[in-house]
Each structure stands twice: as C-alpha cells, then as structure tokens.
Motif scaffolding. Sequence first.
Motif, short mmCIF file in Angstrom:
data_model
loop_
_atom_site.label_atom_id
_atom_site.label_comp_id
_atom_site.label_asym_id
_atom_site.label_seq_id
_atom_site.Cartn_x
_atom_site.Cartn_y
_atom_site.Cartn_z
N LEU A 121 -4.25 -0.70 -8.77
CA LEU A 121 -3.46 -1.52 -9.68
C LEU A 121 -1.99 -1.52 -9.26
N ALA A 122 -1.51 -0.39 -8.77
CA ALA A 122 -0.14 -0.34 -8.25
C ALA A 122 -0.01 -1.21 -7.00
N VAL A 123 -1.04 -1.21 -6.15
CA VAL A 123 -1.03 -2.09 -4.96
C VAL A 123 -0.94 -3.55 -5.42
N LEU A 124 -1.72 -3.92 -6.42
CA LEU A 124 -1.67 -5.28 -6.95
C LEU A 124 -0.26 -5.62 -7.43
N TYR A 125 0.33 -4.71 -8.17
CA TYR A 125 1.69 -4.95 -8.67
C TYR A 125 2.65 -5.15 -7.50
N TRP A 156 7.48 -9.10 -12.04
CA TRP A 156 6.45 -9.95 -11.47
C TRP A 156 7.08 -11.20 -10.88
N VAL A 157 6.53 -11.68 -9.77
CA VAL A 157 7.01 -12.89 -9.13
C VAL A 157 6.48 -14.11 -9.89
N ARG A 158 5.26 -14.06 -10.36
CA ARG A 158 4.64 -15.20 -11.03
C ARG A 158 4.07 -14.77 -12.38
N TYR A 174 0.83 -1.21 0.00
CA TYR A 174 0.00 0.00 0.00
C TYR A 174 0.86 1.26 0.00
N SER A 175 1.87 1.28 0.86
CA SER A 175 2.72 2.48 0.90
C SER A 175 3.65 2.54 -0.31
N ASP A 176 4.11 1.37 -0.79
CA ASP A 176 4.93 1.37 -2.01
C ASP A 176 4.14 1.94 -3.19
#
Length: 113
Positions: free
Chosen positions: A80-84, A95-97, A52-54
């Motif tokens: 969308l940035a939180v999702l990323y 992306w990790v996956r 969230y803060s990132d």
Amino acid sequence: AVGATVGGTPPGGPVPTPVPTMPPTPVRWTQSVQEYLTEEIGPHVNNPGTPYSDALVWIEEVDPRNLTTQDDNLVQRYLLAVLYYSTVQEGGDGWVRCGATDPPSTGDGTCEA
C-alpha cells in the motif's frame, strides 16, 4: 563391572532428563525488514529513488505501526505504501490524482465527484 547399571537406577540416583529446547526460530523473525521484503517482493525493493525504496524507508523509519517481519500484514502495508509513492509527485506530500479523470479538488484534501 564396577559402576555399571543393567536395567536399574544408575549409581547416585535417577538422571534428570535434559530441559527441552525451544523450537527453531522461523527465519523471517531474524531477518531485517529489508531482507524479508526483498525476499518476498523482489530486488527492486532496494532500487534508490523508486516507489519501492521510498515505501521501504517509510515502513522502516516513519510508519507509526513499527511493523516487523513477525507481523502478518507487513507485506500488505508495504505494498500500500508502494501504491501511495507510485501516485504522488516526486517529493510531493499528497496524491497526484483524485481519480481516473482527475476531478477538481475542494482544497481540503477531498475530491469532488
């Protein structure tokens, strides 16, 4: 009475009406992005070291769109940035996956199905 006007034009001519004032500024236009997102999303926007803060830092300092609280899609872009940031490794650049089963990557940033 001297100087009194009853049902007519006042002494010295007509009095101009005051200039209309602007309508009240919506509160969201005067808030910072952080204040607005905290109000819309919740206090976890301000928890350091979280996605969230990132995402907040990215929206405020990196995002080339430079969205403000006046932009209708600010919350959508923030989420969308939180999702990323929720799906990248800490400090990672990607992306990790690639998907639920984590298929191998081709090395060029695309996933093989």
